[in-house]
Every structure is written in structure tokens, then in C-alpha cells.
Design a protein around this motif. Sequence first.
Motif, PDB file in Angstrom:
ATOM      1  N   ILE A 272      24.730 -10.862  -3.559  1.00 21.03           N
ATOM      2  CA  ILE A 272      24.702 -11.833  -4.647  1.00 21.03           C
ATOM      3  C   ILE A 272      24.075 -11.157  -5.859  1.00 21.03           C
ATOM      4  N   TYR A 273      24.772 -11.240  -7.005  1.00 24.08           N
ATOM      5  CA  TYR A 273      24.308 -10.643  -8.258  1.00 24.08           C
ATOM      6  C   TYR A 273      24.095 -11.740  -9.287  1.00 24.08           C
ATOM      7  N   ILE A 274      23.125 -11.524 -10.182  1.00 21.57           N
ATOM      8  CA  ILE A 274      22.967 -12.378 -11.362  1.00 21.57           C
ATOM      9  C   ILE A 274      22.773 -11.478 -12.578  1.00 21.57           C
ATOM     10  N   TRP A 275      23.624 -11.676 -13.607  1.00 23.96           N
ATOM     11  CA  TRP A 275      23.543 -10.896 -14.836  1.00 23.96           C
ATOM     12  C   TRP A 275      23.449 -11.828 -16.041  1.00 23.96           C
ATOM     13  N   ASP A 276      22.823 -11.341 -17.086  1.00 26.97           N
ATOM     14  CA  ASP A 276      22.926 -11.975 -18.394  1.00 26.97           C
ATOM     15  C   ASP A 276      24.383 -11.873 -18.829  1.00 26.97           C
TER      16      ASP A 276
ATOM     17  N   ASN B 104      18.304 -19.934 -15.295  1.00 25.74           N
ATOM     18  CA  ASN B 104      16.863 -19.728 -15.477  1.00 25.74           C
ATOM     19  C   ASN B 104      16.253 -20.607 -16.573  1.00 25.74           C
ATOM     20  N   GLY B 105      17.058 -21.526 -17.120  1.00 25.06           N
ATOM     21  CA  GLY B 105      16.536 -22.482 -18.078  1.00 25.06           C
ATOM     22  C   GLY B 105      16.343 -21.972 -19.489  1.00 25.06           C
ATOM     23  N   ASP B 106      16.987 -20.830 -19.840  1.00 28.21           N
ATOM     24  CA  ASP B 106      16.825 -20.285 -21.194  1.00 28.21           C
ATOM     25  C   ASP B 106      17.909 -20.745 -22.147  1.00 28.21           C
ATOM     26  N   LYS B 107      18.757 -21.674 -21.697  1.00 25.71           N
ATOM     27  CA  LYS B 107      19.856 -22.222 -22.498  1.00 25.71           C
ATOM     28  C   LYS B 107      20.911 -21.171 -22.860  1.00 25.71           C
ATOM     29  N   LYS B 108      20.957 -20.121 -22.067  1.00 26.09           N
ATOM     30  CA  LYS B 108      21.964 -19.074 -22.242  1.00 26.09           C
ATOM     31  C   LYS B 108      22.667 -18.870 -20.903  1.00 26.09           C
ATOM     32  N   PRO B 109      23.944 -18.502 -20.944  1.00 27.91           N
ATOM     33  CA  PRO B 109      24.680 -18.390 -19.677  1.00 27.91           C
ATOM     34  C   PRO B 109      24.386 -17.105 -18.918  1.00 27.91           C
ATOM     35  N   GLU B 110      24.325 -17.246 -17.623  1.00 31.85           N
ATOM     36  CA  GLU B 110      24.269 -16.103 -16.715  1.00 31.85           C
ATOM     37  C   GLU B 110      25.521 -16.105 -15.831  1.00 31.85           C
ATOM     38  N   ILE B 111      25.806 -14.950 -15.285  1.00 30.93           N
ATOM     39  CA  ILE B 111      26.915 -14.803 -14.335  1.00 30.93           C
ATOM     40  C   ILE B 111      26.315 -14.671 -12.944  1.00 30.93           C
TER      41      ILE B 111
ATOM     42  N   PRO C 233      21.036  -7.046 -15.533  1.00 31.37           N
ATOM     43  CA  PRO C 233      20.567  -7.906 -14.443  1.00 31.37           C
ATOM     44  C   PRO C 233      19.458  -8.838 -14.914  1.00 31.37           C
ATOM     45  N   LEU C 234      19.453 -10.036 -14.379  1.00 34.34           N
ATOM     46  CA  LEU C 234      18.369 -10.962 -14.655  1.00 34.34           C
ATOM     47  C   LEU C 234      17.079 -10.386 -14.068  1.00 34.34           C
ATOM     48  N   PRO C 235      15.930 -10.524 -14.743  1.00 32.95           N
ATOM     49  CA  PRO C 235      14.672 -10.036 -14.167  1.00 32.95           C
ATOM     50  C   PRO C 235      14.473 -10.543 -12.741  1.00 32.95           C
ATOM     51  N   GLY C 236      14.151  -9.630 -11.841  1.00 34.23           N
ATOM     52  CA  GLY C 236      14.027  -9.956 -10.432  1.00 34.23           C
ATOM     53  C   GLY C 236      15.303  -9.747  -9.648  1.00 34.23           C
ATOM     54  N   TRP C 237      16.401  -9.510 -10.370  1.00 32.80           N
ATOM     55  CA  TRP C 237      17.705  -9.294  -9.735  1.00 32.80           C
ATOM     56  C   TRP C 237      18.267  -7.918 -10.092  1.00 32.80           C
TER      57      TRP C 237
ATOM     58  N   ILE D 105      30.115 -17.636 -24.155  1.00 35.58           N
ATOM     59  CA  ILE D 105      29.030 -16.705 -23.829  1.00 35.58           C
ATOM     60  C   ILE D 105      28.230 -16.329 -25.065  1.00 35.58           C
ATOM     61  N   ASP D 106      28.909 -16.069 -26.196  1.00 31.94           N
ATOM     62  CA  ASP D 106      28.235 -15.512 -27.368  1.00 31.94           C
ATOM     63  C   ASP D 106      27.851 -16.567 -28.410  1.00 31.94           C
ATOM     64  N   GLY D 107      28.076 -17.848 -28.092  1.00 28.88           N
ATOM     65  CA  GLY D 107      27.634 -18.920 -28.975  1.00 28.88           C
ATOM     66  C   GLY D 107      28.471 -19.137 -30.214  1.00 28.88           C
ATOM     67  N   ASP D 108      29.721 -18.635 -30.221  1.00 26.81           N
ATOM     68  CA  ASP D 108      30.572 -18.803 -31.395  1.00 26.81           C
ATOM     69  C   ASP D 108      31.434 -20.054 -31.319  1.00 26.81           C
ATOM     70  N   GLY D 109      31.239 -20.866 -30.272  1.00 26.85           N
ATOM     71  CA  GLY D 109      32.015 -22.089 -30.125  1.00 26.85           C
ATOM     72  C   GLY D 109      33.371 -21.892 -29.473  1.00 26.85           C
ATOM     73  N   LYS D 110      33.693 -20.666 -29.094  1.00 27.32           N
ATOM     74  CA  LYS D 110      34.956 -20.365 -28.439  1.00 27.32           C
ATOM     75  C   LYS D 110      34.672 -19.750 -27.061  1.00 27.32           C
ATOM     76  N   ASN D 111      35.559 -20.028 -26.129  1.00 23.26           N
ATOM     77  CA  ASN D 111      35.360 -19.545 -24.775  1.00 23.26           C
ATOM     78  C   ASN D 111      35.736 -18.080 -24.624  1.00 23.26           C
ATOM     79  N   GLU D 112      34.896 -17.358 -23.921  1.00 24.60           N
ATOM     80  CA  GLU D 112      35.273 -16.041 -23.418  1.00 24.60           C
ATOM     81  C   GLU D 112      35.871 -16.208 -22.018  1.00 24.60           C
ATOM     82  N   VAL D 113      36.599 -15.213 -21.568  1.00 25.71           N
ATOM     83  CA  VAL D 113      37.193 -15.225 -20.230  1.00 25.71           C
ATOM     84  C   VAL D 113      36.583 -14.096 -19.417  1.00 25.71           C
ATOM     85  N   ILE D 114      36.010 -14.437 -18.288  1.00 25.91           N
ATOM     86  CA  ILE D 114      35.516 -13.455 -17.317  1.00 25.91           C
ATOM     87  C   ILE D 114      36.523 -13.433 -16.180  1.00 25.91           C
TER      88      ILE D 114
END
Length: 465
Positions: free
Chosen positions: A273-277, A257-264, A283-287, A210-219
Amino acid sequence: MASLERLSARDAGCMRCLIIATVLLSIVNTGAPAWSDWPVEVWAGVRANPLIADINGDGKNEVVIATMEKQGEARIYVLDKSGSPLSGWPKSIRDEGRNAMVNNDGPVAADLNNDGKQEICFATGWTGPGKLHLLDSSGNYLPGWPVSAPDKGIFQAPVIADIDGDGKQEIMAGGTNPNAFYAYECDGTAVEGWPRTVLGAGISAVAGDIDGDGKNEVIAWTSGGRLYVWQSGGKALWPVKVFSGESIVNCILADVNGDKKPEIVTGTDKGRIYIWDALTLSPLPGWEKPQEVGEGAVRISLADMDRDGKPEIVAGFTAMKEGKYAGSGAVHVIKITGAALPGWPKELQTTWPDASIVIADVDGDNKPELLCSTRDGSIHLWNSNGEYLEGYPQALYGKNGLLTAPVLGDADGDGMVDAVVAYCAGYNNKVFLIKFTGAYEAKAILWPRDTYNNTNNRYIVITKK
């Protein structure tokens, strides 16, 4: 070791279940090779999702089936392309009461010990004590397994991912009494810093960077309406997300949304249905408000249905009323803008899906189709415009129930897309192999399994170009 019963007649024509292009021919004489013995009968009903994988490392895929409990026993099958069990299979799992049943999301498979073969992991124990099992390709337990939950903990289905940044995959599962998420190394020892205590029974988790450090976070999410995220060292990335009177059904980590960053992206038991950064949980814009599809449970898949470069949300909806099944359901396809894709939703007036929708180009037209199983035993197949393909819906096994999603892959090695469909009948439970005409290739397979992949990790890796 009990033997697998053959259901198809070995006559000169060799009966086989075949789908060609858009027409389901059921069990017909197709002139197929003499090894074809589908459908096959298994020990008990199936409500754990099947998988297709090369288990023994011979370059050919096998089909893994895990049954419910019958007479105090469940069985795990590894079937070759003909439906015959490999040597050492099926594996019998016995426990007290009804505790042998393999839990719902189903087994997972991965090469955890780097021997070139895939191990099979699954959970049992609805009533406790829960257990995690890890078998090698021959059906033998690996050293240190099975692992039992403390006290009366009930393991849910496992997820496989590298969760501590050591470059090796670990096995993770949720439990209850005490409520926690557990993680284990391949040798059955606990991963450092685990288990992690939560509020509510641990349901499932997804792991990704999620944070781009090369290691996985757990949700991770729980029955207590909580959503947690931990970095590899155990630190929370953001405060616990609390839902009021609502619980998550499933959760996906992906760039929508194509920003090369993960959403949930998540569906809940209240039809939302929810979408978050994923980094900030904003919340993602529009959500800012969730999308509501009705009173009931929503199971999410993702796929680019209109080929615009962004995935649509494919939502299998089960209608509920006062906590009980209402007898109906629907399939929605929703763009990231929140608008419905033209031709959708599709209402199911007298039945409902119990699993996520699987998605692939099954007929070779370079457009995705949606394959849905429903409680009344029917298989539904729609094109991306929401139109039934000819011959659908179709029941392969009468009114016997379907509680799992079909799994898509090349099960018989002919280079074409197949679907494995496992029924949950009172007796004579059958597993079918359905043949399609679309080529089996990566671009054709968009969401092949209820839990996305064979590790139950609903993380779509982001490619940064």
C-alpha cells in the motif's frame, strides 16, 4: 427478449431475504409486502459489480445487474424493487466467442445527455475487439453507440467524469493492442486529445482536481507497472511513475491527512500500500516505504472507521503464491499513521475477497460496519472493532462463488440500507436483496460499492471549509 425467472414462492407470507439488526434470517416469512420477489434468477453468473440507481427518473431506485457470457450472450438487467425487470430489459448482448461478457468492475450510470434519466455504460470484449456500450433507460443504444476499439483492443470497465473541463461528463476506458486510454463524448465521438498511448494494457483511471485549477486531472494505471497523470489539456503533471515487477490493483484520490489537498492511495499485486502527495508524487510523511500486508493482491477502500475525522485504509487482501491463489486472505484496517486499528486484521484462513470491502452503518448505531464477500460464497459482517455481528459469516447460496462486492443503497424505497449480492454459480445464478435496519442517509454510507460510486471514479471530493 428473454424473461426473468422468479425464484421465490408467491404464497400468503411472501418469502424474503431479510437482515434485521445483526441477525441474518436468510429467506423467511417476514410479512413483507406482496411485491417482494427476491431472490431472482439471472441469465448467467455475475462478476461485474451491480449498482443501485434511479435509472428511469421516477424517483425510485432500480438495481442494475450485468452477467457473464453464456451461449454467446450476456444480459443487462434493470430491476425494480420487487426484482421485476423494467420495460425494455433485460438487454441481450451478443458477440463472437466469449466476447459478450461484461467486464469486471461493472456497468456505470449517469445522466450524460441531461434528459433527467440515467444512461448505463459498460464494456465487453475480453479477447477483442473491445466495445463500449451506452444504453438509455429503456435499453436502447444512444446514437453513435456501441463504440469498438481499434484492431483487437480490449476495453476495461469505463469511468465517467468531466476530463476536459467543459462541464460535461465523458466516458473513459483503458484498452490494449494498441495500449491506450480512450475517452468519448455522449454522442460516441472521441474527446479531443484522446486516445493517450501508454506502456502496458490500460487498466483503469480516476479523475479529480489535483492542482486546484477547477479542472480534473486524470490518473491512469496500466498492467505494465506505470502510473500516469494528465491535466485536462493532455500535459503530464509529473513524470510517469514506474514500478519494478509490480502493478496497481486499484487507486483512490482523496484527502487522507486532513490538509485539504488530495493524496493518492493505492494497493498493488505485491501486497503493498502506497500513499503519495497527488501534486508532487512524493510519499506522504511516514509512508516513505510502502506498507506490506503479505504476498498477494490488495484492494483499497477508505472510511473513517474510528470517527476521528480522518479516513482509515480498509484493505481486502488476496494471498498469492508464485502467481497462483494461495487459498486464503485477510481484511486490514490501517490508520494514516500506518498502525493497525485495534481488533484488526481479520484473517480468512480458507477463502479470500475478490473485490473491495464496502462500508456503511447498516444497523443504525452510528458506527460503520464492514461488509465483505468471499470466494466461497460467504458474506462477512464486522463492526469497527473487528467483531463479527451475530449470525456471520453467512452463505446465502451455499458454496456458490461471490466474485463481486455487495452494493449498498436503498433498493426498495423503504428508507433503510439494503445490500444487493450477486452470485456466480455454474447454473441458476441468483441475485439477493438483504435488508438492514439502519436508515439510508448520506452520513451512513461510506464506501457503498467496489469502485466507490456508480461512475467507477474513486475520487472523494475534498470540501474546503
